[in-house]
Design an enzyme around this catalytic site. Structure first.
Site, PDB file in Angstrom:
ATOM      1  N   ASP A  75       0.881  -1.165   0.000  1.00 49.56           N
ATOM      2  CA  ASP A  75       0.000   0.000   0.000  1.00 49.56           C
ATOM      3  C   ASP A  75       0.921   1.217   0.000  1.00 49.56           C
ATOM      4  O   ASP A  75       2.044   1.161  -0.535  1.00 49.56           O
ATOM      5  CB  ASP A  75      -0.983  -0.058   1.192  1.00 49.56           C
ATOM      6  CG  ASP A  75      -2.264   0.730   0.923  1.00 49.56           C
ATOM      7  OD1 ASP A  75      -2.250   1.960   1.122  1.00 49.56           O
ATOM      8  OD2 ASP A  75      -3.270   0.134   0.486  1.00 49.56           O
ATOM      9  N   ASP A  76       0.492   2.313   0.587  1.00 48.36           N
ATOM     10  CA  ASP A  76       1.287   3.549   0.553  1.00 48.36           C
ATOM     11  C   ASP A  76       2.650   3.356   1.253  1.00 48.36           C
ATOM     12  O   ASP A  76       2.821   2.408   2.021  1.00 48.36           O
ATOM     13  CB  ASP A  76       0.482   4.658   1.249  1.00 48.36           C
ATOM     14  CG  ASP A  76       0.873   6.044   0.765  1.00 48.36           C
ATOM     15  OD1 ASP A  76       1.919   6.179   0.099  1.00 48.36           O
ATOM     16  OD2 ASP A  76       0.120   6.999   1.060  1.00 48.36           O
ATOM     17  N   LYS A 113      -3.523  -0.760  -6.983  1.00 51.55           N
ATOM     18  CA  LYS A 113      -4.525   0.083  -6.301  1.00 51.55           C
ATOM     19  C   LYS A 113      -4.136   1.523  -6.572  1.00 51.55           C
ATOM     20  O   LYS A 113      -3.024   1.942  -6.243  1.00 51.55           O
ATOM     21  CB  LYS A 113      -4.513  -0.192  -4.798  1.00 51.55           C
ATOM     22  CG  LYS A 113      -5.329   0.811  -3.969  1.00 51.55           C
ATOM     23  CD  LYS A 113      -5.332   0.402  -2.489  1.00 51.55           C
ATOM     24  CE  LYS A 113      -5.887   1.488  -1.578  1.00 51.55           C
ATOM     25  NZ  LYS A 113      -5.841   1.086  -0.153  1.00 51.55           N
ATOM     26  N   ARG A 157     -12.987   1.119  -4.319  1.00 52.72           N
ATOM     27  CA  ARG A 157     -13.372   1.556  -2.981  1.00 52.72           C
ATOM     28  C   ARG A 157     -14.499   2.571  -3.150  1.00 52.72           C
ATOM     29  O   ARG A 157     -14.334   3.574  -3.812  1.00 52.72           O
ATOM     30  CB  ARG A 157     -12.176   2.201  -2.286  1.00 52.72           C
ATOM     31  CG  ARG A 157     -11.136   1.214  -1.743  1.00 52.72           C
ATOM     32  CD  ARG A 157     -11.578   0.629  -0.405  1.00 52.72           C
ATOM     33  NE  ARG A 157     -12.041   1.675   0.485  1.00 52.72           N
ATOM     34  CZ  ARG A 157     -11.230   2.515   1.132  1.00 52.72           C
ATOM     35  NH1 ARG A 157      -9.923   2.377   1.036  1.00 52.72           N
ATOM     36  NH2 ARG A 157     -11.714   3.464   1.891  1.00 52.72           N
ATOM     37  N   ASP A 170     -12.482   4.954   4.703  1.00 52.98           N
ATOM     38  CA  ASP A 170     -11.489   3.978   5.173  1.00 52.98           C
ATOM     39  C   ASP A 170     -11.987   3.267   6.435  1.00 52.98           C
ATOM     40  O   ASP A 170     -12.569   3.899   7.315  1.00 52.98           O
ATOM     41  CB  ASP A 170     -10.186   4.691   5.571  1.00 52.98           C
ATOM     42  CG  ASP A 170      -9.403   5.185   4.371  1.00 52.98           C
ATOM     43  OD1 ASP A 170      -9.929   5.139   3.244  1.00 52.98           O
ATOM     44  OD2 ASP A 170      -8.262   5.621   4.581  1.00 52.98           O
ATOM     45  N   ASP A 181      -4.978   5.181  -5.711  1.00 50.11           N
ATOM     46  CA  ASP A 181      -5.662   6.031  -4.739  1.00 50.11           C
ATOM     47  C   ASP A 181      -5.973   7.402  -5.359  1.00 50.11           C
ATOM     48  O   ASP A 181      -5.622   7.643  -6.524  1.00 50.11           O
ATOM     49  CB  ASP A 181      -4.755   6.159  -3.495  1.00 50.11           C
ATOM     50  CG  ASP A 181      -5.551   6.293  -2.218  1.00 50.11           C
ATOM     51  OD1 ASP A 181      -6.725   6.685  -2.287  1.00 50.11           O
ATOM     52  OD2 ASP A 181      -4.990   6.013  -1.135  1.00 50.11           O
TER      53      ASP A 181
HETATM   54  C1  GLA Z   1      -6.184   6.347   1.630  1.00 56.86           C
HETATM   55  C2  GLA Z   1      -6.798   4.996   1.279  1.00 56.86           C
HETATM   56  C3  GLA Z   1      -6.295   3.935   2.253  1.00 56.86           C
HETATM   57  C4  GLA Z   1      -4.778   3.864   2.204  1.00 56.86           C
HETATM   58  C5  GLA Z   1      -4.190   5.249   2.493  1.00 56.86           C
HETATM   59  C6  GLA Z   1      -2.694   5.265   2.266  1.00 56.86           C
HETATM   60  O1  GLA Z   1      -6.655   6.826   2.854  1.00 56.86           O
HETATM   61  O2  GLA Z   1      -8.183   5.046   1.299  1.00 56.86           O
HETATM   62  O3  GLA Z   1      -6.846   2.682   1.922  1.00 56.86           O
HETATM   63  O4  GLA Z   1      -4.373   3.411   0.938  1.00 56.86           O
HETATM   64  O5  GLA Z   1      -4.770   6.240   1.673  1.00 56.86           O
HETATM   65  O6  GLA Z   1      -2.139   6.505   2.509  1.00 56.86           O
END
Ligand code: GLA
Length: 407
Positions: free
Chosen positions: A79-80, A156, A215, A219, A158
């Site tokens: 992820d990030d 993914k 999504r 979150d 974002d």
């Molecule tokens: C957003 C996304 C999360 C995650 C964060 C990472 O908030 O919705 O799922 O990926 O960024 O910074």
């Protein structure tokens, strides 16, 4: 009937952005670091839990050796917070050299060597939500190419640090760019979550053509409150959201938080039951090195996974809501059904619930149905259409029923 040149042209033009990867006939399953490990970049004092190649490799090891992979949990995603602060001299994204010394290609190779798939994260904007380099309109093609060269199986994308018009161009552009790489890369679009998740701002017809999953909403955090809030939102907007999902295009209510700190055992069952009924991705975000046997048992329930992965690919709907109970129903292949009965009450005693197949409008098979309590791992018996099915549902808990026709 022959098509006019105009019709052909329109057909091609309408599909210029279409994703054509044939992926995710059923919702994806796997592991993602975000909810549990967040943007922990401190490998000096917290080497076990920082976002690094070691963490990803450790989770891939666990997925392969602890029974997850054979049940379908196959994606290991970043992820990030994996990227370096700057692009390389050729303008390509690159991994943080301290935390990913071997580079992303080597990491993807490692994941593949375990028989698993590898996912990565970027952001359609000037920066990721945590401030790392984003994918801009100018770098879409380069990034898609880089990901394909690294052997990425899912992206993914974002939506922080951009606006609606940037996204409206960027997401379709990335879809086309992924197609162009020739590598099947599942595409997870966070786009709708940044536009409130509903029409008219969100065009689900378009999303269904350019993304494999998306999504829709906020979150998830490590709490019952966020979990319930998300479930309610999907229920309240089901007439919009339920029809848009299906094979190759899934609503994503966010990660599974079972095995973390915030949910009780019963609340954990609510999340898996509801995610199975919603035909939602099963992306765990927990520490697979230390997960409890109880949490593992919930997540590795074969009948639960069978329901989640049902090949009809029709998400369920909330069919009733009263003061305490919500009943959700998902049609499955071969005339089977999943019924989830959730007790939202918090007044500490298991609450009796009674219904009949007739009242659930499950009556295609007049002979009746075999009923299983999925999470209790119990065969409850054979029921005629008018026979009472009774059970007790714990506070903030659930009973998930699997119905098999006797016909
Ligand atoms: C957003 C996304 C999360 C995650 C964060 C990472 O908030 O919705 O799922 O990926 O960024 O910074």
């Amino acid at each position: 009937m022959s098509l006019s040149p105009l019709a052909i042209l329109l057909g091609v033009a309408a599909c210029a952005w279409c994703l054509d990867n044939g992926l995710l006939a059923t919702p994806p399953m796997g592991w993602v670091p975000w909810e549990r490990f967040r943007c922990n970049t401190d490998c000096t004092t917290d080497p076990e839990n920082c976002i690094s190649e070691n963490l990803i490799k450790a989770m891939a090891d666990r997925l392969a050796s602890d029974g997850w992979k054979k049940l379908g949990y196959e994606y290991v995603n970043l992820d990030d917070c994996w990227a370096a602060e700057k692009r390389d001299a050729q303008g390509r994204l690159q991994a943080n050299p301290g935390r990913f010394p071997s580079g992303i290609k080597a990491l993807a190779d490692y994941v593949h060597s375990k028989g698993l798939k590898f996912g990565i994260y970027s952001d359609m904007g000037n920066a990721t939500c945590e401030g790392y380099p984003g994918t801009t309109l100018e770098t879409v093609e380069t990034d898609a190419k880089t990901f394909a060269e690294w052997g990425v199986d899912m992206l993914k994308l974002d939506g922080c640090f951009s606006n609606s018009s940037f996204k409206a161009v960027g997401y379709p552009k990335m879809s086309a760019a992924l197609n162009k790489t020739g590598r099947p890369i599942a595409f997870s679009c966070s786009w709708p979550a940044y536009e409130g998740g509903l029409p008219p701002k969100v065009n689900y017809t378009l999303l269904g053509k350019i993304c494999n999953l998306w999504r829709n909403y906020v979150d998830i955090d490590d709490s019952w409150d966020t979990l319930l809030h998300i479930i309610e939102w999907y229920g309240d907007h089901q007439d919009t959201l339920q029809p848009v999902a299906g094979p190759g295009r899934w609503n994503d209510p966010d990660m599974l938080i079972i095995g973390d700190f915030g949910l009780s055992q019963e609340q954990s069952k609510v999340q898996v039951a509801m995610w199975a009924v919603l035909a939602a991705p099963f992306f765990m975000s927990c520490n697979l090195r230390t997960i409890s046997d109880e949490a593992k048992d919930i997540l590795q329930n074969p009948l639960l996974i069978y329901i989640n992965q049902d090949s009809l690919g029709v998400p369920g709907k909330r069919i009733s809501k009263s003061r305490y109970f919500e009943v959700w129903k998902r049609p499955l292949v071969n005339g089977q059904y999943a019924i989830s009965v959730m007790n939202n009450g918090t007044d500490g005693t298991p609450r009796p619930f009674a219904t009949t197949l007739g009242r659930l409008s499950v009556s295609d098979c007049r002979e009746g149905y075999k009923i299983y309590d999925v999470l209790g791992k119990l065969f409850m018996g054979e029921y005629k259409l008018n026979e009472t099915i009774s059970s007790k549902v714990t506070p903030t808990g659930v009973v998930l029923l699997f119905l098999k026709p006797l016909c």
